[in-house]
Design a protein around this motif. Structure first.
Motif, PDB file in Angstrom:
ATOM      1  N   ILE A 126      -1.393  14.256   1.483  1.00  0.00           N
ATOM      2  CA  ILE A 126      -0.799  13.086   0.826  1.00  0.00           C
ATOM      3  C   ILE A 126      -0.003  12.265   1.832  1.00  0.00           C
ATOM      4  CG2 ILE A 126       1.294  14.257   0.036  1.00  0.00           C
ATOM      5  CD1 ILE A 126      -0.738  11.481  -1.772  1.00  0.00           C
ATOM      6  N   ALA A 127       0.608  12.920   2.818  1.00  0.00           N
ATOM      7  CA  ALA A 127       1.341  12.180   3.842  1.00  0.00           C
ATOM      8  C   ALA A 127       0.399  11.290   4.646  1.00  0.00           C
ATOM      9  CB  ALA A 127       2.080  13.149   4.766  1.00  0.00           C
ATOM     10  N   GLU A 128      -0.786  11.795   4.970  1.00  0.00           N
ATOM     11  CA  GLU A 128      -1.755  11.005   5.728  1.00  0.00           C
ATOM     12  C   GLU A 128      -2.288   9.845   4.895  1.00  0.00           C
ATOM     13  OE1 GLU A 128      -4.393   9.735   8.770  1.00  0.00           O
ATOM     14  OE2 GLU A 128      -2.488  10.819   8.703  1.00  0.00           O
ATOM     15  N   TRP A 129      -2.623  10.109   3.621  1.00  0.00           N
ATOM     16  CA  TRP A 129      -3.104   9.039   2.750  1.00  0.00           C
ATOM     17  C   TRP A 129      -2.031   7.975   2.576  1.00  0.00           C
ATOM     18  CZ3 TRP A 129      -1.623   6.933  -1.947  1.00  0.00           C
ATOM     19  CH2 TRP A 129      -2.562   6.102  -2.579  1.00  0.00           C
ATOM     20  N   HIS A 130      -0.803   8.396   2.379  1.00  0.00           N
ATOM     21  CA  HIS A 130       0.305   7.472   2.168  1.00  0.00           C
ATOM     22  C   HIS A 130       0.575   6.661   3.435  1.00  0.00           C
ATOM     23  CE1 HIS A 130       3.882   6.084   0.022  1.00  0.00           C
ATOM     24  NE2 HIS A 130       4.564   6.278   1.141  1.00  0.00           N
ATOM     25  N   ARG A 131       0.453   7.281   4.605  1.00  0.00           N
ATOM     26  CA  ARG A 131       0.655   6.578   5.871  1.00  0.00           C
ATOM     27  C   ARG A 131      -0.342   5.429   6.021  1.00  0.00           C
ATOM     28  NH1 ARG A 131      -1.554   6.256  10.683  1.00  0.00           N
ATOM     29  NH2 ARG A 131      -3.151   7.822  10.201  1.00  0.00           N
ATOM     30  N   LEU A 132      -1.590   5.681   5.684  1.00  0.00           N
ATOM     31  CA  LEU A 132      -2.616   4.627   5.769  1.00  0.00           C
ATOM     32  C   LEU A 132      -2.347   3.526   4.749  1.00  0.00           C
ATOM     33  CD1 LEU A 132      -5.778   6.873   6.252  1.00  0.00           C
ATOM     34  CD2 LEU A 132      -4.568   5.549   7.993  1.00  0.00           C
ATOM     35  N   LEU A 133      -1.882   3.914   3.562  1.00  0.00           N
ATOM     36  CA  LEU A 133      -1.519   2.926   2.556  1.00  0.00           C
ATOM     37  C   LEU A 133      -0.400   2.021   3.071  1.00  0.00           C
ATOM     38  CD1 LEU A 133      -1.332   1.690  -0.308  1.00  0.00           C
ATOM     39  CD2 LEU A 133       0.149   3.622  -0.931  1.00  0.00           C
ATOM     40  N   LEU A 134       0.633   2.604   3.659  1.00  0.00           N
ATOM     41  CA  LEU A 134       1.742   1.819   4.183  1.00  0.00           C
ATOM     42  C   LEU A 134       1.278   0.835   5.248  1.00  0.00           C
ATOM     43  CD1 LEU A 134       4.514   4.554   4.570  1.00  0.00           C
ATOM     44  CD2 LEU A 134       4.271   2.885   2.725  1.00  0.00           C
ATOM     45  N   ALA A 135       0.383   1.287   6.114  1.00  0.00           N
ATOM     46  CA  ALA A 135      -0.134   0.403   7.168  1.00  0.00           C
ATOM     47  C   ALA A 135      -0.844  -0.805   6.562  1.00  0.00           C
ATOM     48  CB  ALA A 135      -1.076   1.176   8.090  1.00  0.00           C
ATOM     49  N   ASP A 136      -1.630  -0.577   5.517  1.00  0.00           N
ATOM     50  CA  ASP A 136      -2.318  -1.675   4.838  1.00  0.00           C
ATOM     51  C   ASP A 136      -1.324  -2.633   4.181  1.00  0.00           C
ATOM     52  OD1 ASP A 136      -4.781  -0.696   5.570  1.00  0.00           O
ATOM     53  OD2 ASP A 136      -5.189   0.273   3.645  1.00  0.00           O
ATOM     54  N   LEU A 137      -0.295  -2.094   3.539  1.00  0.00           N
ATOM     55  CA  LEU A 137       0.687  -2.937   2.855  1.00  0.00           C
ATOM     56  C   LEU A 137       1.458  -3.803   3.847  1.00  0.00           C
ATOM     57  CD1 LEU A 137       2.124  -0.329   0.309  1.00  0.00           C
ATOM     58  CD2 LEU A 137       0.549  -2.211  -0.187  1.00  0.00           C
ATOM     59  N   VAL A 138       1.850  -3.220   4.965  1.00  0.00           N
ATOM     60  CA  VAL A 138       2.583  -3.977   5.981  1.00  0.00           C
ATOM     61  C   VAL A 138       1.683  -5.049   6.596  1.00  0.00           C
ATOM     62  CG1 VAL A 138       3.717  -3.841   8.234  1.00  0.00           C
ATOM     63  CG2 VAL A 138       4.223  -2.134   6.482  1.00  0.00           C
ATOM     64  N   ALA A 139       0.430  -4.695   6.882  1.00  0.00           N
ATOM     65  CA  ALA A 139      -0.501  -5.664   7.462  1.00  0.00           C
ATOM     66  C   ALA A 139      -0.717  -6.847   6.534  1.00  0.00           C
ATOM     67  CB  ALA A 139      -1.832  -4.981   7.780  1.00  0.00           C
ATOM     68  N   GLU A 140      -0.809  -6.579   5.249  1.00  0.00           N
ATOM     69  CA  GLU A 140      -1.007  -7.662   4.274  1.00  0.00           C
ATOM     70  C   GLU A 140       0.173  -8.621   4.281  1.00  0.00           C
ATOM     71  OE1 GLU A 140      -1.754  -8.304  -0.534  1.00  0.00           O
ATOM     72  OE2 GLU A 140      -1.568  -6.286   0.306  1.00  0.00           O
ATOM     73  N   LEU A 141       1.374  -8.090   4.428  1.00  0.00           N
ATOM     74  CA  LEU A 141       2.564  -8.935   4.402  1.00  0.00           C
ATOM     75  C   LEU A 141       2.784  -9.678   5.711  1.00  0.00           C
ATOM     76  CD1 LEU A 141       4.871  -6.521   2.434  1.00  0.00           C
ATOM     77  CD2 LEU A 141       4.038  -8.739   1.658  1.00  0.00           C
ATOM     78  N   ARG A 142       2.039  -9.335   6.742  1.00  0.00           N
ATOM     79  CA  ARG A 142       2.105 -10.073   8.001  1.00  0.00           C
ATOM     80  C   ARG A 142       1.106 -11.231   8.011  1.00  0.00           C
ATOM     81  NH1 ARG A 142       4.833  -7.457  12.225  1.00  0.00           N
ATOM     82  NH2 ARG A 142       5.329  -5.272  11.833  1.00  0.00           N
ATOM     83  N   GLY A 143       0.282 -11.326   6.968  1.00  0.00           N
ATOM     84  CA  GLY A 143      -0.761 -12.343   6.927  1.00  0.00           C
ATOM     85  C   GLY A 143      -0.342 -13.601   6.198  1.00  0.00           C
ATOM     86  N   PRO A 144      -1.095 -13.968   5.152  1.00  0.00           N
ATOM     87  CA  PRO A 144      -0.856 -15.228   4.452  1.00  0.00           C
ATOM     88  C   PRO A 144       0.525 -15.324   3.820  1.00  0.00           C
ATOM     89  CG  PRO A 144      -2.994 -14.298   3.845  1.00  0.00           C
ATOM     90  CD  PRO A 144      -2.264 -13.255   4.620  1.00  0.00           C
ATOM     91  N   ARG A 145       1.195 -14.178   3.580  1.00  0.00           N
ATOM     92  CA  ARG A 145       2.500 -14.213   2.923  1.00  0.00           C
ATOM     93  C   ARG A 145       3.640 -14.109   3.920  1.00  0.00           C
ATOM     94  NH1 ARG A 145      -0.241 -10.070  -1.016  1.00  0.00           N
ATOM     95  NH2 ARG A 145      -1.224 -11.500  -2.456  1.00  0.00           N
ATOM     96  N   ALA A 146       3.373 -14.506   5.178  1.00  0.00           N
ATOM     97  CA  ALA A 146       4.358 -14.340   6.236  1.00  0.00           C
ATOM     98  C   ALA A 146       5.638 -15.128   5.981  1.00  0.00           C
ATOM     99  CB  ALA A 146       3.749 -14.752   7.573  1.00  0.00           C
ATOM    100  N   GLY A 147       5.567 -16.196   5.194  1.00  0.00           N
ATOM    101  CA  GLY A 147       6.740 -17.014   4.965  1.00  0.00           C
ATOM    102  C   GLY A 147       7.648 -16.526   3.862  1.00  0.00           C
ATOM    103  N   LEU A 148       7.338 -15.426   3.224  1.00  0.00           N
ATOM    104  CA  LEU A 148       8.166 -14.897   2.144  1.00  0.00           C
ATOM    105  C   LEU A 148       9.494 -14.370   2.684  1.00  0.00           C
ATOM    106  CD1 LEU A 148       5.497 -12.832   0.171  1.00  0.00           C
ATOM    107  CD2 LEU A 148       6.474 -15.030  -0.515  1.00  0.00           C
ATOM    108  N   GLY A 149      10.522 -14.418   1.845  1.00  0.00           N
ATOM    109  CA  GLY A 149      11.790 -13.812   2.199  1.00  0.00           C
ATOM    110  C   GLY A 149      11.737 -12.309   2.042  1.00  0.00           C
ATOM    111  N   ALA A 150      12.798 -11.635   2.501  1.00  0.00           N
ATOM    112  CA  ALA A 150      12.824 -10.169   2.493  1.00  0.00           C
ATOM    113  C   ALA A 150      12.635  -9.596   1.101  1.00  0.00           C
ATOM    114  CB  ALA A 150      14.139  -9.680   3.095  1.00  0.00           C
ATOM    115  N   THR A 151      13.281 -10.198   0.106  1.00  0.00           N
ATOM    116  CA  THR A 151      13.193  -9.656  -1.245  1.00  0.00           C
ATOM    117  C   THR A 151      11.776  -9.721  -1.776  1.00  0.00           C
ATOM    118  OG1 THR A 151      15.473 -10.336  -1.691  1.00  0.00           O
ATOM    119  CG2 THR A 151      14.085  -9.828  -3.593  1.00  0.00           C
TER     120      THR A 151
END
Length: 216
Positions: free
Chosen positions: A72-97
């Protein structure tokens, strides 16, 4: 009499072939959890699915709990990487919240799509196996690192506590949902409310780290 060390081999000391066997065991465990659930899974089944001998498997994982925690740690690690990558893309201008809300919302949706893995995460959290605990600590560190990436403007004095609150709220709401004490919708709303509560105070004072700055 010399005491034999029966601890599993550390990942960093494994050869490429050994890493491949370890990954096969993890992949088989995740597949079987999705098929038959956590309670019914046995190490023998994992070994049959992965093609790794039972005796060999214990050179990589001290117990079923250790294997499941690592899986589960490995699956969750890959999930986190995908979530962070998505937020570095088209939604880069969003605030922290907003970034953090989208981050936890995406994570909850991923567990909604694979509820047996949510049950696995909750089940292994109570393990007393020291190697399982080590894997879970690694997952917590990965959570903290990912949250730091999407809330980098939070000042250092508050950053650790903010991440701690969000990580524990996420685990708590997953547990409440998996154990039937709340609905998924309510769990998700409470988690997002916690994120807004702890991050909104920092929203107007620090620029979003991924925001494109104007050059004039």
């Amino acid at each position: 009499m010399t005491k034999v060390d029966l601890s599993p081999r550390p990942v960093e000391a494994m050869s490429p072939r050994q890493l491949e066997r370890r990954e096969s065991l993890i992949a088989a465990a995740l597949a079987l959890v999705n098929e038959i659930g956590v309670e019914r899974l046995q190490m023998k089944q994992v070994c049959e699915r992965s093609g790794v001998a039972l005796g060999t498997a214990y050179r990589y994982f001290s117990s079923k709990d250790h294997l499941l925690a690592a899986a589960i740690a490995e699956w969750h690690r890959l999930l986190l990487a995908d979530l962070v990558a998505e937020l570095r893309g088209p939604r880069a201008g969003l605030g922290a919240t907003d970034r953090a809300v989208r981050f936890v919302r995406g994570g909850m949706r991923a567990y909604q799509r694979q509820p047996e893995l949510a049950r696995l995460r909750v089940a292994v959290a109570a393990s007393t196996d020291p190697f399982a605990s080590e894997a879970l600590q690694g997952m917590a560190r990965a959570d903290s690192t990912a949250l730091q990436a999407v809330t980098a403007e939070v000042p250092a004095a508050a950053s650790d506590l903010v991440r701690h609150i969000v990580v524990h709220a996420w685990q708590g709401e997953l547990t409440a949902w998996v154990t039937g004490r709340t609905t998924l919708g309510d769990a998700r709303r409470r988690l997002e409310d916690v994120v807004r509560l702890v991050l909104t105070p920092y929203e107007t004072h620090y620029p979003a780290p991924y925001e494109v700055q104007s050059t004039g």
